[in-house]
Motif scaffolding. Structure first.
Motif, short mmCIF file in Angstrom:
data_model
loop_
_atom_site.label_atom_id
_atom_site.label_comp_id
_atom_site.label_asym_id
_atom_site.label_seq_id
_atom_site.Cartn_x
_atom_site.Cartn_y
_atom_site.Cartn_z
N THR A 61 -44.14 52.92 -22.72
CA THR A 61 -45.72 53.54 -22.99
C THR A 61 -45.73 54.95 -23.19
O THR A 61 -46.49 55.33 -24.17
CB THR A 61 -46.66 53.09 -21.70
N VAL A 62 -44.82 55.68 -22.69
CA VAL A 62 -44.90 57.08 -22.71
C VAL A 62 -44.45 57.44 -24.20
O VAL A 62 -45.10 58.18 -24.99
CB VAL A 62 -43.82 57.77 -21.97
N VAL A 77 -44.95 55.38 -26.94
CA VAL A 77 -45.99 55.10 -27.76
C VAL A 77 -47.10 56.22 -27.94
O VAL A 77 -47.60 56.60 -28.90
CB VAL A 77 -46.31 53.69 -27.57
N ALA A 78 -47.30 56.36 -26.80
CA ALA A 78 -48.29 57.66 -26.45
C ALA A 78 -48.00 58.90 -27.37
O ALA A 78 -48.86 59.59 -27.74
CB ALA A 78 -48.85 57.72 -24.91
N ILE A 86 -48.49 58.26 -30.95
CA ILE A 86 -49.84 58.13 -31.43
C ILE A 86 -50.43 59.64 -31.35
O ILE A 86 -50.89 60.25 -32.21
CB ILE A 86 -50.55 57.38 -30.50
N SER A 87 -49.95 60.45 -30.26
CA SER A 87 -50.80 61.80 -30.37
C SER A 87 -50.04 62.64 -31.26
O SER A 87 -50.61 63.46 -31.82
CB SER A 87 -50.22 62.53 -29.01
N TYR A 145 -51.99 61.98 -34.66
CA TYR A 145 -53.09 62.22 -34.55
C TYR A 145 -53.26 63.92 -34.86
O TYR A 145 -53.81 64.35 -35.42
CB TYR A 145 -53.67 62.00 -33.12
#
Length: 50
Positions: free
Chosen positions: A8-9, A11-12, A15-16, A19
């Motif tokens: 999860t970390v 993927v986050a 994404i960040s 972005y």
């Protein structure tokens, strides 16, 4: 549980990162557009107004 948290970390962070890259690209595009409009020859954008 730990493996899912790590995924999860990851993927986050991905994404960040993308972005942030998109925001930097939009900022650079806006700066280039402003510089182009400011320093471009006036013949390029005054013919239509007259």
């Amino acid at each position: 549980m730990s493996h899912a948290l790590t995924a999860t970390v990851s993927v986050a962070m991905t994404i960040s990162f993308f972005y942030g890259m998109a925001n930097a690209g939009l900022f650079l595009a806006a700066v280039l557009l402003v510089l182009l409009l400011r320093y471009a020859p006036k013949e390029m954008y005054t013919d239509e107004n007259e």
